[in-house]
Design an enzyme around this catalytic site. Structure first.
Site, PDB file in Angstrom:
ATOM      1  N   SER A  66       0.791  -1.228   0.000  1.00 49.04           N
ATOM      2  CA  SER A  66       0.000   0.000   0.000  1.00 49.04           C
ATOM      3  C   SER A  66       0.828   1.285   0.000  1.00 49.04           C
ATOM      4  CB  SER A  66      -0.924  -0.071   1.204  1.00 49.04           C
ATOM      5  OG  SER A  66      -1.817   0.970   1.206  1.00 49.04           O
ATOM      6  N   SER A 503       1.842   2.032  15.453  1.00 50.75           N
ATOM      7  CA  SER A 503       1.374   1.730  14.105  1.00 50.75           C
ATOM      8  C   SER A 503       1.213   0.222  13.952  1.00 50.75           C
ATOM      9  CB  SER A 503       2.396   2.237  13.089  1.00 50.75           C
ATOM     10  OG  SER A 503       2.201   1.585  11.849  1.00 50.75           O
ATOM     11  N   ARG A 510       2.883   6.434  16.441  1.00 47.29           N
ATOM     12  CA  ARG A 510       2.357   7.667  15.856  1.00 47.29           C
ATOM     13  C   ARG A 510       1.838   8.594  16.951  1.00 47.29           C
ATOM     14  NH1 ARG A 510       2.501   6.186  10.561  1.00 47.29           N
ATOM     15  NH2 ARG A 510       1.664   4.131  10.026  1.00 47.29           N
TER      16      ARG A 510
END
Ligand code: G16
Length: 545
Positions: A66, A503, A510
């Site tokens: 991705s 994450s 994060r």
């Protein structure tokens, strides 16, 4: 029994690297591509067992990383209705991937067959695809070895987007039933979306051209084909479509770049005119970010939250106009990353729920509404029409022309929206429909509410698993004491909000922060990141070079 001999022979060709621990995370396995060979082989075997467990229904396997950099790759499994793999099987996937030797792998397989009561005499079918990453072809052949080893039937869907693969899985499994999702081919996908789109905009003016930043990924060839089906109903200009240029994928472009930097990809400078609409896809085209430049050339981002606001208002209005508002309840699902201003805007209009990051969490929560709208702020999302709601839309008899038009729009939206998973191209068509109906420019859409200034940063840590959260990731439970320090800091900022979570796709923690002005939100984010770094900073041991 398991075909142990053939599994053994082929498994020996795909040995697990020692000293590595794999984990099926937020979006499957994801790490540097060159260590994934054994994982892909084993996922092939696992997908076949999942298919047997579900009476021979087709299981999907998507090879992609991705938004991650080009040298990464990954793999995720898709359940028969086109949804993410059931959570309990993620544990099986992790266990199989970590068996060190072929013998241990076979031992784990036998355990799985027994504990999950899998009838091995059932057929097994797997459909798979990959994105444009250079490592993809070799990984697909490892996967094919796994499928072959257990004697399953494989169907190669080639190089395509994650949402197309999800579509195919659902289309294959619903073929010939009352819930048929469409033709089980890429062409079936294009036809379904483009037919619905053309009907929805037939009475509207043709919009001005939309620029698509394809992230130099698989969205480019798929958007290219979509253009053929859309004809002149929507003029599209493709940018960042270089899928064979080494290192180009997601590099200073794409949806993740736009969301994290809150900037126009440099490659679009001069390509996007002030006032023109632009959007970015990510590396596998399941995320979408919109943006525009104002007359002073200032960049404005329209993220997943803004899409949720735009789409909810439109759907709520259609449900009301059609006279179905007592039967169809619409609701929204967000995560802690949703901008506080969007949550306020939406909560004043319809029910809103907050869940942990990851499409699977949002998807399941959205299923509790008659029409469930979910978007992550990063642009990953879709709209779900429950089966009873689809039945109501089919059988309802409108009593006025206005009701009839609204009903027809709802039926067409049900066709236009890829309900299996977030789909950047389907979502883009949805946004374009709403903009055409409202005659909104980017600026008008943007003015639905004003975003609170915010900042997202990453902290590289030694072990992200030491960071644990609760309350839909809004509160830290580990490391002990860190949340209190964050709270103390947040209190000092006007309109301050901040949270920290590990994450599921990268070896980082994060940090998100919001405050009433930009300088303050940046400062808060960096100071919270500093606290996290002091507590857990360091080089990740688990990430291979
Ligand atoms: C995946 C998930 C998304 C999630 C994103 C980031 O997206 O499907 O639901 O928001 O990762 O997750 P994290 O913050 O845990 O790294 P994608 O587009 O990378 O597949």
């Amino acid at each position: 029994a398991l075909p142990v001999d053939s599994i053994r022979a082929l498994s020996d060709l795909h040995p697990k690297p020692s000293n590595l621990k794999f984990q099926y995370g937020t979006a499957g396995f994801r790490t540097v591509a060159h260590v994934l060979d054994s994982v892909l082989f084993r996922v092939g075997v696992l997908a076949a067992l999942r298919s047997k467990k579900l009476d021979g229904k087709t299981i999907g396997v998507m090879v992609t990383a991705s938004h991650n950099p080009e040298q990464d790759n990954g793999v995720k499994l898709v359940d028969p209705r086109g949804e993410m793999l059931e959570a309990s099987w993620e544990i099986h996937a992790t266990a199989l991937s970590n068996a060190q030797t072929t013998d241990e792998f076979i031992g784990e397989l036998e355990k799985l067959v027994q504990t999950s009561k899998i009838d091995l005499s059932k057929p097994a079918r797997v459909v798979y695809a990959r994105d444009t990453r250079p490592s993809g072809a070799a990984l697909v052949s490892s996967l094919e070895d796994g499928i072959k080893a257990i004697g399953a039937e494989g169907r190669n869907a080639g190089v395509t987007t994650t949402p197309v693969l999800h579509y195919l899985v659902r289309a294959i499994n619903t073929k010939g039933t009352k819930e048929s999702y469409g033709e089980d081919s890429e062409e079936g996908y294009f036809l379904k979306l483009s037919t619905a789109f053309k009907k929805l905009v037939s009475t509207r003016q043709t919009p001005s051209a939309l620029v698509i930043d394809c992230a130099n990924g698989v969205g480019a060839p798929i958007a290219e084909r979509l253009i053929e089906y859309l004809g002149n109903s929507l003029p599209l200009v493709l940018e960042n479509a270089s899928i064979t240029t080494p290192g180009a994928l997601n590099n200073s472009c794409g949806a993740d770049y736009v969301k994290t930097t809150q900037k126009l990809p440099p490659s679009l400078a001069g390509r996007l005119q002030p006032g023109q609409r632009g959007c970015s896809l990510d590396g596998d085209a399941d995320r979408l970010m919109y943006f525009y430049l104002d007359e002073r050339n200032q960049f404005h981002m329209l993220d997943g939250d803004k899409i949720a606001a735009l789409v909810s208002a439109f759907i709520v209005e259609l449900v009301k106009t059609s006279g179905l508002d007592s039967q169809i309840k619409v609701g929204v699902v967000q995560t802690a990353y949703a901008n506080g201003a969007s949550t306020k805007y939406l909560s004043e209009r319809l029910p809103v729920k907050c869940v942990p990051t990851g499409v699977k969490h949002l998807h399941h929560a959205a299923e509790h509404y008659n029409i469930g709208i979910y978007f992550e702020a990063n642009g990953h999302g879709t709209v779900l029409f429950s089966q009873p709601t689809q039945d109501v839309l089919q059988s309802y008899e409108p009593s006025t022309p206005a009701q009839s038009t609204a009903l027809e729009h709802l039926r067409n939206l049900n066709q236009l929206i890829n309900q299996t998973v977030g789909d950047a191209l389907s979502d883009m068509l949805l946004v374009e429909v709403v903009l055409a109906h409202k005659a909104y420019s980017g600026a008008e859409w943007d003015s639905l509410y004003v975003d609170l200034p915010n900042r997202l940063v990453k902290v590289v840590v030694a072990d992200r698993n030491q960071v644990k959260t609760e309350d839909a990731e809004r509160r830290l439970v580990s490391p002990v004491g860190l949340q209190e320090k964050i709270n103390d800091l947040v209190r000092r900022y006007d309109g301050g909000r901040s949270f920290v979570r590990p994450s599921g796709t990268e070896d980082v923690v994060r940090v998100y922060a919001e405050a009433s002005n930009k300088a303050q939100s940046d400062e808060l984010a960096f100071r919270v990141a500093g606290l996290v770094y002091d507590e857990c900073g360091g080089n990740p041991a688990s990430r291979p070079k």
